[in-house]
Design a protein around this motif. Structure first.
Motif, PDB file in Angstrom:
ATOM      1  N   SER C 115     -14.263  65.705 -46.277  1.00 44.58           N
ATOM      2  CA  SER C 115     -15.436  66.012 -47.107  1.00 44.58           C
ATOM      3  C   SER C 115     -15.540  65.061 -48.297  1.00 44.58           C
ATOM      4  O   SER C 115     -16.586  64.952 -48.924  1.00 44.58           O
ATOM      5  CB  SER C 115     -15.417  67.470 -47.577  1.00 44.58           C
ATOM      6  OG  SER C 115     -14.373  67.660 -48.495  1.00 44.58           O
ATOM      7  N   GLU C 118     -18.301  61.621 -48.582  1.00 40.03           N
ATOM      8  CA  GLU C 118     -19.509  62.449 -48.661  1.00 40.03           C
ATOM      9  C   GLU C 118     -20.636  62.004 -47.740  1.00 40.03           C
ATOM     10  O   GLU C 118     -21.384  62.821 -47.227  1.00 40.03           O
ATOM     11  CB  GLU C 118     -20.043  62.436 -50.091  1.00 40.03           C
ATOM     12  CG  GLU C 118     -19.209  63.210 -51.078  1.00 40.03           C
ATOM     13  CD  GLU C 118     -19.873  63.207 -52.441  1.00 40.03           C
ATOM     14  OE1 GLU C 118     -19.910  62.140 -53.060  1.00 40.03           O
ATOM     15  OE2 GLU C 118     -20.358  64.257 -52.865  1.00 40.03           O
ATOM     16  N   GLU C 119     -20.744  60.671 -47.555  1.00 36.78           N
ATOM     17  CA  GLU C 119     -21.879  60.156 -46.780  1.00 36.78           C
ATOM     18  C   GLU C 119     -21.806  60.542 -45.304  1.00 36.78           C
ATOM     19  O   GLU C 119     -22.771  60.340 -44.574  1.00 36.78           O
ATOM     20  CB  GLU C 119     -22.005  58.643 -46.947  1.00 36.78           C
ATOM     21  CG  GLU C 119     -20.792  57.822 -46.586  1.00 36.78           C
ATOM     22  CD  GLU C 119     -19.853  57.588 -47.770  1.00 36.78           C
ATOM     23  OE1 GLU C 119     -19.601  58.538 -48.526  1.00 36.78           O
ATOM     24  OE2 GLU C 119     -19.358  56.446 -47.909  1.00 36.78           O
ATOM     25  N   TYR C 120     -20.662  61.106 -44.870  1.00 33.87           N
ATOM     26  CA  TYR C 120     -20.561  61.527 -43.467  1.00 33.87           C
ATOM     27  C   TYR C 120     -20.877  63.020 -43.294  1.00 33.87           C
ATOM     28  O   TYR C 120     -20.935  63.520 -42.181  1.00 33.87           O
ATOM     29  CB  TYR C 120     -19.170  61.217 -42.911  1.00 33.87           C
ATOM     30  CG  TYR C 120     -18.851  59.736 -42.778  1.00 33.87           C
ATOM     31  CD1 TYR C 120     -19.832  58.765 -42.959  1.00 33.87           C
ATOM     32  CD2 TYR C 120     -17.559  59.310 -42.464  1.00 33.87           C
ATOM     33  CE1 TYR C 120     -19.537  57.413 -42.845  1.00 33.87           C
ATOM     34  CE2 TYR C 120     -17.257  57.953 -42.344  1.00 33.87           C
ATOM     35  CZ  TYR C 120     -18.252  57.015 -42.544  1.00 33.87           C
ATOM     36  OH  TYR C 120     -17.949  55.682 -42.423  1.00 33.87           O
ATOM     37  N   GLY C 123     -18.468  69.253 -43.666  1.00 31.34           N
ATOM     38  CA  GLY C 123     -18.518  70.439 -44.522  1.00 31.34           C
ATOM     39  C   GLY C 123     -19.942  70.768 -44.951  1.00 31.34           C
ATOM     40  O   GLY C 123     -20.198  71.814 -45.520  1.00 31.34           O
ATOM     41  N   LEU C 124     -20.862  69.848 -44.684  1.00 29.80           N
ATOM     42  CA  LEU C 124     -22.257  70.050 -45.071  1.00 29.80           C
ATOM     43  C   LEU C 124     -23.120  70.139 -43.808  1.00 29.80           C
ATOM     44  O   LEU C 124     -23.929  71.038 -43.657  1.00 29.80           O
ATOM     45  CB  LEU C 124     -22.701  68.879 -45.954  1.00 29.80           C
ATOM     46  CG  LEU C 124     -24.026  68.993 -46.678  1.00 29.80           C
ATOM     47  CD1 LEU C 124     -24.024  70.150 -47.658  1.00 29.80           C
ATOM     48  CD2 LEU C 124     -24.325  67.688 -47.435  1.00 29.80           C
ATOM     49  N   PHE C 125     -22.891  69.196 -42.905  1.00 31.17           N
ATOM     50  CA  PHE C 125     -23.613  69.208 -41.636  1.00 31.17           C
ATOM     51  C   PHE C 125     -22.691  69.832 -40.586  1.00 31.17           C
ATOM     52  O   PHE C 125     -21.577  69.375 -40.356  1.00 31.17           O
ATOM     53  CB  PHE C 125     -24.015  67.791 -41.212  1.00 31.17           C
ATOM     54  CG  PHE C 125     -24.804  67.048 -42.255  1.00 31.17           C
ATOM     55  CD1 PHE C 125     -25.694  67.725 -43.091  1.00 31.17           C
ATOM     56  CD2 PHE C 125     -24.660  65.681 -42.417  1.00 31.17           C
ATOM     57  CE1 PHE C 125     -26.413  67.041 -44.055  1.00 31.17           C
ATOM     58  CE2 PHE C 125     -25.377  64.989 -43.376  1.00 31.17           C
ATOM     59  CZ  PHE C 125     -26.248  65.669 -44.202  1.00 31.17           C
ATOM     60  N   ASP C 165     -10.250  51.885 -46.925  1.00 28.94           N
ATOM     61  CA  ASP C 165     -11.467  52.197 -47.661  1.00 28.94           C
ATOM     62  C   ASP C 165     -11.161  52.338 -49.155  1.00 28.94           C
ATOM     63  O   ASP C 165     -10.614  53.349 -49.590  1.00 28.94           O
ATOM     64  CB  ASP C 165     -12.046  53.509 -47.098  1.00 28.94           C
ATOM     65  CG  ASP C 165     -13.415  53.828 -47.673  1.00 28.94           C
ATOM     66  OD1 ASP C 165     -13.836  53.141 -48.620  1.00 28.94           O
ATOM     67  OD2 ASP C 165     -14.049  54.772 -47.172  1.00 28.94           O
ATOM     68  N   LYS C 167     -13.168  52.885 -51.394  1.00 30.16           N
ATOM     69  CA  LYS C 167     -13.988  53.944 -51.980  1.00 30.16           C
ATOM     70  C   LYS C 167     -13.239  55.255 -52.108  1.00 30.16           C
ATOM     71  O   LYS C 167     -13.502  56.039 -52.993  1.00 30.16           O
ATOM     72  CB  LYS C 167     -15.221  54.191 -51.088  1.00 30.16           C
ATOM     73  CG  LYS C 167     -16.367  53.290 -51.377  1.00 30.16           C
ATOM     74  CD  LYS C 167     -17.616  53.817 -50.691  1.00 30.16           C
ATOM     75  CE  LYS C 167     -18.142  55.054 -51.367  1.00 30.16           C
ATOM     76  NZ  LYS C 167     -19.346  55.592 -50.699  1.00 30.16           N
ATOM     77  N   SER C 232     -22.137  53.902 -41.687  1.00 27.38           N
ATOM     78  CA  SER C 232     -22.516  53.858 -43.095  1.00 27.38           C
ATOM     79  C   SER C 232     -22.938  55.224 -43.612  1.00 27.38           C
ATOM     80  O   SER C 232     -22.551  55.634 -44.693  1.00 27.38           O
ATOM     81  CB  SER C 232     -23.642  52.854 -43.294  1.00 27.38           C
ATOM     82  OG  SER C 232     -23.759  52.494 -44.648  1.00 27.38           O
ATOM     83  N   GLU C 233     -23.777  55.924 -42.840  1.00 22.02           N
ATOM     84  CA  GLU C 233     -24.130  57.272 -43.276  1.00 22.02           C
ATOM     85  C   GLU C 233     -24.566  58.143 -42.103  1.00 22.02           C
ATOM     86  O   GLU C 233     -24.984  57.646 -41.059  1.00 22.02           O
ATOM     87  CB  GLU C 233     -25.223  57.264 -44.359  1.00 22.02           C
ATOM     88  CG  GLU C 233     -26.622  56.939 -43.857  1.00 22.02           C
ATOM     89  CD  GLU C 233     -27.700  57.102 -44.947  1.00 22.02           C
ATOM     90  OE1 GLU C 233     -27.431  56.793 -46.116  1.00 22.02           O
ATOM     91  OE2 GLU C 233     -28.812  57.522 -44.595  1.00 22.02           O
ATOM     92  N   VAL C 234     -24.442  59.427 -42.322  1.00 25.01           N
ATOM     93  CA  VAL C 234     -24.893  60.425 -41.357  1.00 25.01           C
ATOM     94  C   VAL C 234     -25.930  61.280 -42.069  1.00 25.01           C
ATOM     95  O   VAL C 234     -25.743  61.637 -43.229  1.00 25.01           O
ATOM     96  CB  VAL C 234     -23.729  61.340 -40.922  1.00 25.01           C
ATOM     97  CG1 VAL C 234     -24.208  62.408 -39.950  1.00 25.01           C
ATOM     98  CG2 VAL C 234     -22.605  60.528 -40.310  1.00 25.01           C
ATOM     99  N   SER C 235     -27.020  61.574 -41.393  1.00 23.19           N
ATOM    100  CA  SER C 235     -27.964  62.555 -41.931  1.00 23.19           C
ATOM    101  C   SER C 235     -28.216  63.595 -40.861  1.00 23.19           C
ATOM    102  O   SER C 235     -28.039  63.332 -39.674  1.00 23.19           O
ATOM    103  CB  SER C 235     -29.300  61.945 -42.320  1.00 23.19           C
ATOM    104  OG  SER C 235     -29.199  60.599 -42.592  1.00 23.19           O
TER     105      SER C 235
END
Lengths: 353, 234, 343
Positions: C115, C118-120, C123-125, C165, C167, C232-235
């Protein structure tokens, strides 16, 4: 689904000064939404009882010139140093920045100075030679949206209106668009960081609305600096904005909330331009999805007259939203001048005639 | 003349923006310009990383470096803390300093930006000014802006702005002395040198394109018109 | 006959168990201190092992040491170590727990908290899962299903989540995720033959014996597709399926993909207690927060503190067979140390 406003956000708990601010205006905001800056100052001083200096001597930060590469980094630093010098002369230490690109720019310069002190010395020397001024680095730099965020609960208490559909009692569905330079350059300077920026969603929640996620939430509005500013390049700008509208449309938002002056303008204007090109809107009507900045929205909720805060400068009409929220307004007062004399209205408003 | 590699390295922002690239493509993945153009920020970073004079020269004369929209989405994601967007700023700076920019269509547009945004900066003290957002050049601004533009005195006054007048407030007239300070800062910190470089190389390009008056001097109105109507080659 | 020397081992995962077993056979008294109520460590959570899909239980069954000289203490987390009169004192939240003549660290790994990336959207999706989640599902004999209860038609497996990473502060390669990604891709394909499986990798680091053969099998028999590009990111889409943004770096073009589920190959980190253990002695952590070896080539199992040794993944992430090798070589180092001290 968990909302965007998950609790695990302590990672990005930024410090926001509480009072005694110095306002740094935005070229784009003043140009397209002068009422937004006006109402921000009014909320701060009249409703929240805070002090803020509105200094006529500061100029553009030259950020648009910097990001179109016609302003060298040394010049950018020296111009920003001049703003800091003006602050120092007024005894101000808490900068409040209206523009998102300026906000990113101030932090870029400060980070550079931290890492490369010789750059700071160069800026000091350039400023001294050019103007005779000296500067101190401000104690706190906040974006104006940070201040509204900080006082969102107080605003909610003072506000006669809520982000609620008064006909159904349901919270309004609000998508947000965070300006790229607010969070993407320095995520730790943004409330909630860059990936789940909460500065706007927290306002939406505090004011009774429902923040709605959409896949392209983090995509740029498409400004692209040189891509919008040079006429033949504008298709870059409009096609990126289109990507966002396509992505948010299925969620049928009542409102787009922004924190960046440029985004606020582009998300308004490109809906119109796309409607003219494609003959369609991204809302259920011909109007389009209303777009507001955080100051405009705070002003509305606090009961300011929509036409005093400049909502008639939006291409997409706000009236459908005002009606949903039960906000009283005078239709005929929309196009009047300061003396109350009616003006000839625009040829048409909204996206499609 | 210094090697371009050295000129890039002289800019402190190269140290800020360039750590080392491992070619993961995370920047290109979110780049709005990469979606729109044949553009790949990753490969630009790799080219700069190579330190190869010829490759970098090629970049400086190309359209490629002018495709970045400066959103800095790349900065957030890079797992090596590079910032391709800022590397682009450094490439553009050297391209303008060496005159390489006039060799590409998108690069040549710097002349247009200098004459609009640059002129606004020193004339008004703002990057943009209502009178500069004219309707002919901004049809996308729509009928409401047309209304604002045509009635700007009245509209700004109603909103408590202070358009072109002295004292504080939105869109106030920036005082002469403040504008003067801005101009001296420009002179002092290299802004003027940059503009001279853009101007000189653009004029030479105009001559090369035969956009000249009867005396053989560059005609910059023709050049401006040429830039606005130049066909993309890609 | 002199009294048997006593060795304390911190950590009852496979490294600690195997080292304990070797050392008791060599005639030492050993105490293993395990923080959980069960030994076996992370292996308890895995469903099958790469590259042969063998069962973790088989490994655990072989190394559960039974010896009267071996004591197991459960539910105890050692917080600090002190050296006093040539012996080590081990403390559990300030209470003295035991003395030892030598100490072996086998604190192992913890799994990166996905989690934080965050961009993946973990825990949110709801359709984003981790490699650990997948092992749990697989071990329970369940089928992989989306949150809506449907078998996914397309799954994307994401390499390097929390590894390599800056980051997230992990600059190193966790080493075993690539092969885990290949293994799990095959497992999904066996489970759901209709499902398309994509692996998004930056570098495929298949360093071990037979790992490349598994990669070949994944491609040839299971049509797993490998895309060179880091996510790079998941939405999340409205139907809770997912949108991915990556670059296909071999094509040099951005790539958008819709997937029903995403599986994150989470990296491996040093145990958090390591930092505490370095106080009041000469133990040191390396730049990745693993225990630093006296010499990385020649004395991999020797720490910077004389008398304290390391086994397994508290040195760096290791596969099961490497961990067991490391445990045995650690046991030799401990024996050398105690024998030399005797003289």
């Amino acid at each position: 689904m968990k909302t965007l406003n998950s609790d695990n956000q302590q990672l990005f708990d930024k410090e926001i000064a509480g009072d005694d601010y110095y306002y740094l205006r935005s070229c784009i905001r003043q140009n397209f939404f002068p009422g937004a800056e006006k109402v921000f100052l009014d909320i701060l001083t009249q409703k929240l009882g805070r002090k803020i200096i509105d200094d006529e001597h500061h100029t553009t930060c030259s950020g648009i010139g910097y990001h179109t590469d016609i302003v060298p980094f040394d010049t950018f630093q020296a111009i920003i140093a001049r703003q800091f010098a003006l602050m120092k002369e007024k005894g101000a230490v808490n900068a409040v920045v209206s523009c998102i690109t300026s906000f990113g720019g101030y932090h870029e310069v400060l980070e550079t100075w931290k890492e490369f002190p010789e750059e700071k010395r160069k800026a000091q020397e350039n400023l001294k030679k050019a103007t005779g001024r000296d500067f101190d680095v401000p104690k706190n730099i906040a974006h104006a949206c940070d201040i509204i965020y900080k006082y969102r609960h107080e605003i909610a208490r003072l506000a006669p209106y809520k982000l609620v559909n008064t006909h159904t009692g349901e919270p309004l569905r609000v998508v947000d668009h965070v300006g790229c330079h607010y969070a993407k350059i320095f995520p730790d300077k943004a409330v909630g960081g860059a990936e789940k920026t909460t500065v706007l969603t927290a306002m939406i929640e505090a004011w009774g609305g429902q923040p709605v996620n959409y896949p392209e939430r983090r995509h740029c509005c498409g400004f692209g600096f040189r891509h919008y500013l040079v006429k033949p390049n504008r298709s870059y700008s409009i096609s990126n904005a289109r990507k966002k509208f396509e992505s948010m449309q299925p969620y049928r938002p009542d409102l787009i909330l922004t924190n960046c002056p440029g985004c606020n303008m582009f998300l308004d204007r490109w809906q119109y331009a796309l409607a003219q090109i494609e003959g369609k809107t991204y809302s259920d009507d011909k109007n389009g999805i209303p777009v507001l900045s955080y100051e405009e929205l705070a002003g509305l909720l606090l009961g300011y007259d929509p036409w005093h805060i400049g909502l008639q400068m939006h291409q997409v009409d706000l009236e459908p939203l005002l009606k949903r929220m039960g906000i009283a307004y005078s239709a005929e007062a929309k196009y009047r001048n300061a003396k109350g004399i009616p003006m000839t209205p625009p040829k048409f408003t909204g996206c499609l005639e | 003349m210094k090697m371009v590699v050295q000129q890039l390295a002289d800019d402190v922002r190269l140290k800020e923006g360039m750590n080392a690239c491992m070619n993961c493509g995370i920047c290109t993945a979110v780049c709005p310009a990469a979606e729109y153009f044949e553009y790949d920020p990753r490969s630009i970073v790799v080219a700069v990383q190579s330190g190869n004079e010829e490759k970098i020269q090629q970049l400086l004369t190309s359209d490629t470096i002018w495709m970045c929209g400066q959103c800095m989405s790349c900065k957030t994601r890079c797992p090596r803390s590079n910032c391709p967007g800022i590397i682009i700023n450094v490439l553009r700076k050297v391209s303008q300093a060496t005159g390489a920019f006039v060799q590409s269509r998108l690069g040549r547009q710097q002349y247009l930006i200098m004459k609009t945004i640059g002129a606004n900066l020193l004339r008004y003290g703002y990057c943009i000014h209502p009178s500069a957002v004219d309707i002919q050049n901004h049809p996308e601004q729509g009928p409401v802006w047309e209304w604002v533009y045509s009635n700007r005195e009245e509209v700004y006054e109603r909103l408590g702005a202070n358009l072109d007048r002295e004292g504080p407030g939105a869109m106030r007239k920036i005082a002469t002395n403040d504008l003067l300070e801005l101009a001296v800062i420009f002179e002092q910190s290299g802004g003027t040198v940059l503009w001279q470089s853009i101007e000189t190389h653009s004029k030479n390009k105009a001559i090369e394109l035969g956009l000249v008056d009867s005396q053989g001097n560059p005609c910059m109105d023709l050049y401006t018109n040429y830039l606005l109507n130049e066909d993309p080659e890609f | 006959m002199t009294k048997k020397k006593h060795i304390a081992i911190i950590g009852g995962g496979i490294a600690g168990l195997e080292a304990g077993s070797v050392l008791t056979r060599q005639g030492y008294k050993v105490t293993i201190i395990e923080k959980e109520n069960k030994t076996g460590g992370l292996l308890n959570h895995w469903s099958s092992l790469f590259p042969d899909f063998s069962l973790p239980g088989e490994v655990l069954a072989r190394i559960q040491p039974e010896n009267p000289d071996l004591t197991l203490i459960h539910n105890t987390c050692i917080e600090s170590i002190k050296k006093e009169n040539g012996r080590f004192e081990l403390f559990d939240k300030r209470h003295l727990k035991l003395y030892a003549d030598a100490l072996l660290l086998a604190t192992g790994l913890s799994v990166f908290d996905a989690s934080l990336k965050e961009e993946y959207g973990y825990g949110l999706f709801i359709n984003v899962i981790t490699s650990s989640d997948f092992e749990r599902i697989h071990k329970a004999g369940q089928k992989l299903l989306t949150a809506q209860g449907d078998p996914p038609k397309r799954v994307a497996i994401i390499h390097c989540v929390g590894s390599r990473d800056a980051k997230v502060g992990n600059g190193y390669c966790s080493k075993v995720c690539c092969i885990t990604g290949v293994k799990q891709a095959i497992a999904i394909s066996r489970m759901l033959p209709e499902c398309e499986v994509f692996n998004f990798y930056m570098d495929l680091r298949l360093y071990g014996s037979k790992y490349d053969a598994l990669y070949l099998e994944a491609q040839k028999r299971h049509q797993i597709q490998f895309i060179r590009g880091r996510l790079s990111e998941v939405s999340e889409n409205q139907d809770q399926s997912l949108q991915l943004k990556a670059e296909d770096t071999l094509q040099g073009r951005p790539l958008r993909m819709q997937a029903d589920m995403i599986l994150l190959l989470t990296g491996l980190e040093a145990a958090r207690q390591n930092e505490n253990l370095c106080k009041n002695n000469h133990l040191e952590l390396d730049e990745n927060r693993f225990f630093k070896s006296e010499n990385m080539q020649y004395h991999r199992n020797c720490s910077r503190q004389e008398g304290i040794f390391m086994a397994g993944s508290c040195i760096c992430p290791m596969s099961v067979n490497e961990t067991l090798d490391s445990a045995r070589s650690a046991a030799i180092e401990v024996d050398n140390y105690l024998t030399q001290k005797e003289r």
